[in-house]
Design a protein around this motif. Sequence first.
Motif, short mmCIF file in Angstrom:
data_model
loop_
_atom_site.label_atom_id
_atom_site.label_comp_id
_atom_site.label_asym_id
_atom_site.label_seq_id
_atom_site.Cartn_x
_atom_site.Cartn_y
_atom_site.Cartn_z
N ASN A 192 18.65 -27.23 -1.89
CA ASN A 192 19.91 -26.96 -2.57
C ASN A 192 21.06 -26.97 -1.57
O ASN A 192 20.90 -26.60 -0.40
N THR A 193 22.21 -27.37 -2.05
CA THR A 193 23.41 -27.39 -1.22
C THR A 193 24.60 -26.86 -2.03
O THR A 193 24.54 -26.78 -3.26
N TYR A 253 23.72 -31.27 14.25
CA TYR A 253 23.75 -30.20 13.26
C TYR A 253 24.54 -29.01 13.82
O TYR A 253 24.58 -28.79 15.03
N GLU A 265 29.46 -29.48 3.34
CA GLU A 265 28.28 -29.24 2.52
C GLU A 265 27.26 -28.42 3.31
O GLU A 265 26.77 -28.87 4.35
N THR A 266 26.99 -27.21 2.85
CA THR A 266 26.01 -26.36 3.53
C THR A 266 24.67 -26.44 2.82
O THR A 266 24.60 -26.50 1.58
N HIS A 267 23.60 -26.45 3.61
CA HIS A 267 22.23 -26.59 3.10
C HIS A 267 21.59 -25.22 3.04
O HIS A 267 21.55 -24.49 4.03
N HIS A 268 21.06 -24.88 1.88
CA HIS A 268 20.61 -23.51 1.63
C HIS A 268 19.22 -23.26 2.19
O HIS A 268 18.34 -24.13 2.16
N LYS A 280 24.82 -30.52 8.15
CA LYS A 280 23.97 -31.57 8.71
C LYS A 280 24.69 -32.89 8.95
O LYS A 280 24.14 -33.75 9.66
N ASN A 295 11.66 -27.58 5.99
CA ASN A 295 11.88 -27.62 4.55
C ASN A 295 10.72 -26.91 3.85
O ASN A 295 9.60 -26.90 4.37
N PHE A 306 14.61 -24.62 4.37
CA PHE A 306 15.53 -25.33 3.49
C PHE A 306 14.87 -25.62 2.15
O PHE A 306 13.74 -26.14 2.10
#
Length: 283
Positions: free
Chosen positions: A176-177, A228, A164-167, A202, A251, A173
């Motif tokens: 969204n993922t 991470y 799962e990548t965090h946008h 993460k 974030n 950030f």
Amino acid sequence: MIITISNKNLTATINTIGAELVTLVKNQKNYIWTVDENYWNRTSPVLFPIVGRLKNDSYTYNEKTYSLSRHGFARDMEFTYDKRSEHQVIFELNETEATKAVYPFNFKLFIAYTLMGNELVIEYFVRNQSDEVLPFSIGAHPAFAIEGDVNNYSLQFNKDDHFETHHLEQESFNGNTSIVNSMDNEISLSYDLFDVNALVFKQLKSNEVTLKKKDKSIVKVNFDHFPYLGIWTKSNAPFICIEPWCGLADNVNHDGNLEEKEGINLLQPHEDFLRAMRIEILE
């Protein structure tokens, strides 16, 4: 100044500016990319005292606002060094009047490079030199050279993972993922993966990743105890960055409080922090 260390298998060169790894050579082949400023002007910067970008390039501490540029100041500063042996060198950075203007803390940062067989071990050591908590992040950013079509390369992880990548939105950030496609814990690389920004994981179970060209393993990176991992390149660039981090960018909704930043490390007075990354040449 460029410092060289070597053993019977490997030779590494490190720049005293930023304590930055410049080359890692085995059998006359350099596994770190050679700078081409059309793509990027670094090879393996040390990220300290932040990783990534702060919202508005600023943070607050004790009700005062400070400005700090992306990835912090260590990568641009001259480190002192103590060359202990042919195969090891230890670099040191301390606070200065200039750093305290943007980061009001007393610290020691040591970066140790040690060659062991076919491995380069890079240790990141932070010491809190004050009577107050030291909030900081630290991370690695090595760029590994690739040859030819990036589609011939892949990343093989050592455990069963959910990628799962965090946008990131303007380098912050946005909440969204998405899931990166994989097969048997192997991600096939393409420049399309990085159209928006880096891949940021993460919650990996893996602590090792191997860069492969087709079915041939090239380089293994062990990032045990780094929570991470970032993966990054630029369109058509001849490198892949594998980036273990102890820290994250802000974030989009962060209020700027440094001590409440996601991923921040809070080091108690006069205590130490140590992490090590291992780069193994497999060819």
